[in-house]
Design a protein around this motif. Structure first.
Motif, PDB file in Angstrom:
ATOM      1  N   PHE A   3     -41.136 -10.161  40.270  1.00  0.00           N
ATOM      2  CA  PHE A   3     -41.176 -11.599  41.430  1.00  0.00           C
ATOM      3  C   PHE A   3     -40.324 -10.957  42.550  1.00  0.00           C
ATOM      4  O   PHE A   3     -40.767 -11.744  43.613  1.00  0.00           O
ATOM      5  CB  PHE A   3     -40.515 -12.501  40.335  1.00  0.00           C
ATOM      6  CG  PHE A   3     -40.348 -13.828  41.269  1.00  0.00           C
ATOM      7  CD1 PHE A   3     -41.390 -14.567  41.492  1.00  0.00           C
ATOM      8  CD2 PHE A   3     -38.889 -14.102  41.842  1.00  0.00           C
ATOM      9  CE1 PHE A   3     -41.246 -15.635  42.258  1.00  0.00           C
ATOM     10  CE2 PHE A   3     -38.652 -15.479  42.798  1.00  0.00           C
ATOM     11  CZ  PHE A   3     -40.026 -16.107  43.115  1.00  0.00           C
ATOM     12  N   GLY A   4     -39.226 -10.127  42.406  1.00  0.00           N
ATOM     13  CA  GLY A   4     -38.670  -9.765  43.692  1.00  0.00           C
ATOM     14  C   GLY A   4     -39.769  -9.243  44.683  1.00  0.00           C
ATOM     15  O   GLY A   4     -39.332  -9.404  45.860  1.00  0.00           O
ATOM     16  N   LEU A   7     -41.962 -11.794  46.129  1.00  0.00           N
ATOM     17  CA  LEU A   7     -41.076 -12.485  46.946  1.00  0.00           C
ATOM     18  C   LEU A   7     -40.935 -11.594  48.603  1.00  0.00           C
ATOM     19  O   LEU A   7     -41.099 -12.308  49.637  1.00  0.00           O
ATOM     20  CB  LEU A   7     -39.625 -12.974  46.628  1.00  0.00           C
ATOM     21  CG  LEU A   7     -39.068 -13.931  47.524  1.00  0.00           C
ATOM     22  CD1 LEU A   7     -39.900 -15.047  47.669  1.00  0.00           C
ATOM     23  CD2 LEU A   7     -37.470 -14.267  46.638  1.00  0.00           C
ATOM     24  N   GLU A   8     -40.782 -10.445  48.497  1.00  0.00           N
ATOM     25  CA  GLU A   8     -40.596  -9.801  49.763  1.00  0.00           C
ATOM     26  C   GLU A   8     -42.181  -9.442  50.290  1.00  0.00           C
ATOM     27  O   GLU A   8     -42.126  -9.513  51.455  1.00  0.00           O
ATOM     28  CB  GLU A   8     -39.990  -8.202  49.322  1.00  0.00           C
ATOM     29  CG  GLU A   8     -38.760  -8.321  49.070  1.00  0.00           C
ATOM     30  CD  GLU A   8     -37.827  -8.950  50.085  1.00  0.00           C
ATOM     31  OE1 GLU A   8     -38.212  -8.464  51.535  1.00  0.00           O
ATOM     32  OE2 GLU A   8     -36.789  -9.450  49.928  1.00  0.00           O
ATOM     33  N   LEU A  10     -44.424 -11.757  50.221  1.00  0.00           N
ATOM     34  CA  LEU A  10     -44.368 -13.343  50.812  1.00  0.00           C
ATOM     35  C   LEU A  10     -43.784 -13.281  52.110  1.00  0.00           C
ATOM     36  O   LEU A  10     -44.397 -13.715  52.981  1.00  0.00           O
ATOM     37  CB  LEU A  10     -43.903 -14.130  49.884  1.00  0.00           C
ATOM     38  CG  LEU A  10     -44.687 -14.755  48.730  1.00  0.00           C
ATOM     39  CD1 LEU A  10     -43.913 -15.813  47.711  1.00  0.00           C
ATOM     40  CD2 LEU A  10     -46.121 -15.450  49.223  1.00  0.00           C
ATOM     41  N   LYS A  11     -42.418 -12.727  52.233  1.00  0.00           N
ATOM     42  CA  LYS A  11     -41.811 -12.740  53.562  1.00  0.00           C
ATOM     43  C   LYS A  11     -42.460 -11.778  54.706  1.00  0.00           C
ATOM     44  O   LYS A  11     -42.193 -12.112  55.687  1.00  0.00           O
ATOM     45  CB  LYS A  11     -40.227 -12.161  53.343  1.00  0.00           C
ATOM     46  CG  LYS A  11     -39.735 -13.069  52.436  1.00  0.00           C
ATOM     47  CD  LYS A  11     -38.089 -12.492  52.206  1.00  0.00           C
ATOM     48  CE  LYS A  11     -37.344 -13.594  51.400  1.00  0.00           C
ATOM     49  NZ  LYS A  11     -35.898 -12.792  51.012  1.00  0.00           N
ATOM     50  N   TRP A  25     -50.125 -17.649  46.070  1.00  0.00           N
ATOM     51  CA  TRP A  25     -48.994 -18.154  46.803  1.00  0.00           C
ATOM     52  C   TRP A  25     -48.961 -17.726  48.169  1.00  0.00           C
ATOM     53  O   TRP A  25     -49.509 -16.622  48.519  1.00  0.00           O
ATOM     54  CB  TRP A  25     -47.754 -18.033  46.389  1.00  0.00           C
ATOM     55  CG  TRP A  25     -47.528 -18.991  45.022  1.00  0.00           C
ATOM     56  CD1 TRP A  25     -48.560 -19.812  44.492  1.00  0.00           C
ATOM     57  CD2 TRP A  25     -46.418 -18.750  44.305  1.00  0.00           C
ATOM     58  NE1 TRP A  25     -47.828 -20.233  43.297  1.00  0.00           N
ATOM     59  CE2 TRP A  25     -46.454 -19.732  43.093  1.00  0.00           C
ATOM     60  CE3 TRP A  25     -45.030 -18.076  44.456  1.00  0.00           C
ATOM     61  CZ2 TRP A  25     -45.653 -19.876  42.137  1.00  0.00           C
ATOM     62  CZ3 TRP A  25     -44.239 -18.263  43.164  1.00  0.00           C
ATOM     63  CH2 TRP A  25     -44.475 -19.250  42.166  1.00  0.00           C
ATOM     64  N   ILE A  53     -43.088 -21.818  50.370  1.00  0.00           N
ATOM     65  CA  ILE A  53     -44.004 -21.379  49.656  1.00  0.00           C
ATOM     66  C   ILE A  53     -44.853 -22.287  49.216  1.00  0.00           C
ATOM     67  O   ILE A  53     -44.526 -23.438  48.574  1.00  0.00           O
ATOM     68  CB  ILE A  53     -43.175 -20.625  48.492  1.00  0.00           C
ATOM     69  CG1 ILE A  53     -42.503 -19.672  49.201  1.00  0.00           C
ATOM     70  CG2 ILE A  53     -44.390 -19.730  47.732  1.00  0.00           C
ATOM     71  CD1 ILE A  53     -41.696 -18.793  48.073  1.00  0.00           C
ATOM     72  N   LEU A  73     -40.745 -15.775  36.967  1.00  0.00           N
ATOM     73  CA  LEU A  73     -39.651 -15.059  37.481  1.00  0.00           C
ATOM     74  C   LEU A  73     -39.491 -13.689  36.757  1.00  0.00           C
ATOM     75  O   LEU A  73     -38.992 -12.998  37.233  1.00  0.00           O
ATOM     76  CB  LEU A  73     -38.400 -15.960  37.508  1.00  0.00           C
ATOM     77  CG  LEU A  73     -38.253 -17.112  38.193  1.00  0.00           C
ATOM     78  CD1 LEU A  73     -37.145 -18.076  37.870  1.00  0.00           C
ATOM     79  CD2 LEU A  73     -38.291 -16.872  39.500  1.00  0.00           C
ATOM     80  N   TRP A  78     -47.733  -9.254  39.162  1.00  0.00           N
ATOM     81  CA  TRP A  78     -47.749 -10.000  40.289  1.00  0.00           C
ATOM     82  C   TRP A  78     -48.671  -8.889  41.258  1.00  0.00           C
ATOM     83  O   TRP A  78     -48.338  -7.792  41.084  1.00  0.00           O
ATOM     84  CB  TRP A  78     -46.321 -10.166  41.161  1.00  0.00           C
ATOM     85  CG  TRP A  78     -45.650 -11.445  40.732  1.00  0.00           C
ATOM     86  CD1 TRP A  78     -44.749 -11.572  39.618  1.00  0.00           C
ATOM     87  CD2 TRP A  78     -45.866 -12.815  40.976  1.00  0.00           C
ATOM     88  NE1 TRP A  78     -44.216 -12.630  39.441  1.00  0.00           N
ATOM     89  CE2 TRP A  78     -45.023 -13.442  40.194  1.00  0.00           C
ATOM     90  CE3 TRP A  78     -46.544 -13.550  41.936  1.00  0.00           C
ATOM     91  CZ2 TRP A  78     -44.789 -15.052  40.510  1.00  0.00           C
ATOM     92  CZ3 TRP A  78     -46.528 -14.872  42.188  1.00  0.00           C
ATOM     93  CH2 TRP A  78     -45.593 -15.507  41.385  1.00  0.00           C
TER      94      TRP A  78
END
Length: 82
Positions: A3-4, A7-8, A10-11, A25, A53, A73, A78
């Protein structure tokens, strides 16, 4: 990826999904038309949206704010959507 890492991604502007999801997402931000001010010329009042998000739901199901479950999470399946 975990998940981490998702998330990166996504950023950095990528779309992400879990292996079993039909949707994905992404981060949405910027201006949008909040209300039509003049229909004749298509003028609308612009509003600014803070980054958030968003989930693109499977089978053209529309969009919704994304909220991860605990399983999301902790998952390591992913992937970046191309």
């Amino acid at each position: 990826m975990d998940f981490g890492q998702a998330l990166e991604a996504l950023k950095q502007g990528h779309k992400v999904k879990r292996a079993h999801w039909g949707g994905y997402w992404f981060i949405a931000e910027g201006a949008y038309c909040g209300e039509v001010v003049n229909e004749e010329i298509g003028l609308c009042a612009q509003h600014t949206m803070n980054p958030m998000i968003v989930a693109c739901l499977k089978d053209n199901g529309g969009y919704a704010p994304a909220a991860p479950y605990q399983g999301d999470l902790l998952a390591e399946d992913w992937a970046i959507v191309e």
